[in-house]
Write a protein that holds these residues in place. Structure first.
Motif, PDB file in Angstrom:
ATOM      1  N   GLY A 104       0.803  -1.215   0.000  1.00  0.00           N
ATOM      2  CA  GLY A 104       0.000   0.000   0.000  1.00  0.00           C
ATOM      3  C   GLY A 104       0.833   1.261   0.000  1.00  0.00           C
ATOM      4  O   GLY A 104       0.426   2.284  -0.569  1.00  0.00           O
ATOM      5  N   LEU A 105       2.004   1.217   0.621  1.00  0.00           N
ATOM      6  CA  LEU A 105       2.847   2.405   0.711  1.00  0.00           C
ATOM      7  C   LEU A 105       3.927   2.470  -0.368  1.00  0.00           C
ATOM      8  O   LEU A 105       4.578   3.506  -0.517  1.00  0.00           O
ATOM      9  N   SER A 106       4.112   1.386  -1.106  1.00  0.00           N
ATOM     10  CA  SER A 106       5.204   1.339  -2.081  1.00  0.00           C
ATOM     11  C   SER A 106       4.687   0.882  -3.441  1.00  0.00           C
ATOM     12  O   SER A 106       4.202  -0.243  -3.585  1.00  0.00           O
ATOM     13  N   ARG A 107       4.787   1.743  -4.422  1.00  0.00           N
ATOM     14  CA  ARG A 107       4.441   1.370  -5.796  1.00  0.00           C
ATOM     15  C   ARG A 107       5.371   0.271  -6.321  1.00  0.00           C
ATOM     16  O   ARG A 107       4.974  -0.596  -7.092  1.00  0.00           O
ATOM     17  N   GLU A 108       6.628   0.335  -5.922  1.00  0.00           N
ATOM     18  CA  GLU A 108       7.602  -0.662  -6.385  1.00  0.00           C
ATOM     19  C   GLU A 108       7.215  -2.053  -5.902  1.00  0.00           C
ATOM     20  O   GLU A 108       7.288  -3.031  -6.648  1.00  0.00           O
ATOM     21  N   ALA A 109       6.806  -2.162  -4.635  1.00  0.00           N
ATOM     22  CA  ALA A 109       6.382  -3.458  -4.113  1.00  0.00           C
ATOM     23  C   ALA A 109       5.153  -3.964  -4.852  1.00  0.00           C
ATOM     24  O   ALA A 109       5.028  -5.169  -5.126  1.00  0.00           O
ATOM     25  N   GLU A 110       4.240  -3.067  -5.200  1.00  0.00           N
ATOM     26  CA  GLU A 110       3.046  -3.479  -5.941  1.00  0.00           C
ATOM     27  C   GLU A 110       3.399  -4.047  -7.302  1.00  0.00           C
ATOM     28  O   GLU A 110       2.818  -5.030  -7.751  1.00  0.00           O
ATOM     29  N   VAL A 111       4.372  -3.426  -7.965  1.00  0.00           N
ATOM     30  CA  VAL A 111       4.782  -3.905  -9.288  1.00  0.00           C
ATOM     31  C   VAL A 111       5.313  -5.339  -9.205  1.00  0.00           C
ATOM     32  O   VAL A 111       5.024  -6.176 -10.069  1.00  0.00           O
ATOM     33  N   TYR A 112       6.051  -5.650  -8.151  1.00  0.00           N
ATOM     34  CA  TYR A 112       6.635  -6.982  -8.010  1.00  0.00           C
ATOM     35  C   TYR A 112       5.619  -8.019  -7.539  1.00  0.00           C
ATOM     36  O   TYR A 112       5.620  -9.173  -8.007  1.00  0.00           O
ATOM     37  N   LEU A 113       4.744  -7.656  -6.605  1.00  0.00           N
ATOM     38  CA  LEU A 113       3.922  -8.649  -5.917  1.00  0.00           C
ATOM     39  C   LEU A 113       2.517  -8.813  -6.477  1.00  0.00           C
ATOM     40  O   LEU A 113       1.954  -9.914  -6.416  1.00  0.00           O
ATOM     41  N   PRO A 115       1.031  -9.001  -9.516  1.00  0.00           N
ATOM     42  CA  PRO A 115       0.722 -10.045 -10.502  1.00  0.00           C
ATOM     43  C   PRO A 115       0.719 -11.453  -9.906  1.00  0.00           C
ATOM     44  O   PRO A 115      -0.134 -12.276 -10.257  1.00  0.00           O
ATOM     45  N   THR A 116       1.651 -11.737  -9.002  1.00  0.00           N
ATOM     46  CA  THR A 116       1.695 -13.052  -8.374  1.00  0.00           C
ATOM     47  C   THR A 116       0.477 -13.280  -7.491  1.00  0.00           C
ATOM     48  O   THR A 116      -0.164 -14.344  -7.545  1.00  0.00           O
ATOM     49  N   PHE A 117       0.116 -12.297  -6.678  1.00  0.00           N
ATOM     50  CA  PHE A 117      -1.040 -12.434  -5.795  1.00  0.00           C
ATOM     51  C   PHE A 117      -2.332 -12.553  -6.594  1.00  0.00           C
ATOM     52  O   PHE A 117      -3.254 -13.266  -6.190  1.00  0.00           O
ATOM     53  N   ALA A 118      -2.419 -11.853  -7.725  1.00  0.00           N
ATOM     54  CA  ALA A 118      -3.623 -11.942  -8.557  1.00  0.00           C
ATOM     55  C   ALA A 118      -3.830 -13.359  -9.075  1.00  0.00           C
ATOM     56  O   ALA A 118      -4.957 -13.848  -9.163  1.00  0.00           O
TER      57      ALA A 118
END
Length: 279
Positions: A104-113, A115-118
């Protein structure tokens, strides 16, 4: 000339104090209206033979079955299922909250995680069972891990959405006043995201109960899911329905506890509560 105010009647305070209790009981009575009506209707339909008793036992027969189970192994099954749900929910929700803050606080973490969580959250619960049995065996670990997987994704999805839906102006105000990241999270981000986080926790707990049944239907010697399987194998629909009723009551009780916690933590909100009705 001053006028002296009249003293309130002695019963005025008593009336004001009892009014919330009366409203609460009326709300509970309204909530029980539909279940009780269905129970009475089903009892009548089974009694006159319109519904086969071997497929759908009368509520009175299910009540007798619950009484027999309560005098025997029911509490053992409830204890086993509760321990699994609480353990799996604590692990899954705890990990989800940590990942939620990161993504939630990091766009970079969202980019990495993301797609896998989806991809992982699209996997049905029963699809995990064979893999977990191969990896972890048929003991308690595989069941708790399966429940943790079920609890993880609702908490994660609602938490990330809650953080990303925070008004950007609130964050800018905090930065303008020189808030450190820790103070910003404690004073602005957490209160603003708390409603979504609590909604995710309630959804995660609900899915934890669903995944519990999936785990216990496959490999268990005790638990409410095992009781469901036992009733099916012995052609006892009364046992199956009794286990379903106990699961529903436990799920409602646990959700009610979280709902009460939610009301206490969010008592500061002046939120819309719907039109009509009481309280």
């Amino acid at each position: 000339m001053t006028t002296k105010s009249k003293p309130l009647p002695a019963f005025a305070g008593l009336t004001w104090k009892t009014r919330p209790d009366a409203a609460l009981w009326r709300r509970r009575a309204k909530g029980l209206a539909i279940p009780l009506s269905l129970i009475v209707l089903l009892e009548i339909l089974v009694g006159i033979g319109w519904v086969p008793a071997y497929q759908m036992p009368a509520p009175s027969e299910i009540l007798l079955t619950l009484r027999e189970l309560a005098e025997g192994p029911l509490w053992t099954h409830i204890g086993a299922s509760l321990a699994r749900v609480l353990g799996g929910f604590a692990i899954g929700a705890g990990l989800a909250l940590l990942v939620t803050l990161w993504v939630g606080l990091s766009r970079e973490a969202e980019v990495y995680l993301e797609p896998t969580f989806a991809g992982l959250r699209a996997i049905p619960s029963l699809a995990w069972v064979p893999l977990l049995l191969l990896w972890l065996g048929i003991d308690e670990t595989s069941k708790v891990v399966l429940i943790a997987i079920g609890a993880f994704f609702p908490v994660y999805l609602n938490g990330v959405a809650a953080i990303r839906n925070i008004d950007r102006k609130l964050v800018e105000v905090g930065q303008m006043y020189g808030f450190t990241p820790r103070r910003l999270a404690r004073r602005i981000l957490l209160p603003a995201a708390l409603p979504g986080l609590l909604t995710g926790l309630r959804g995660g707990l609900s899915l934890a109960w669903m995944f519990l049944v999936a785990a216990e239907l496959i490999a268990a010697t005790k638990g409410l899911g095992y009781l469901l399987t036992d009733g099916r194998e012995t052609s006892r629909p009364d046992v199956v329905l009794a286990a379903i009723i106990v699961l529903a009551l436990l799920g409602k009780l646990s959700d009610g506890l979280l709902a009460r916690l939610e009301r206490q933590l969010l008592s500061w909100r002046d939120a819309f509560a719907g039109q009509g009705g009481e309280g």
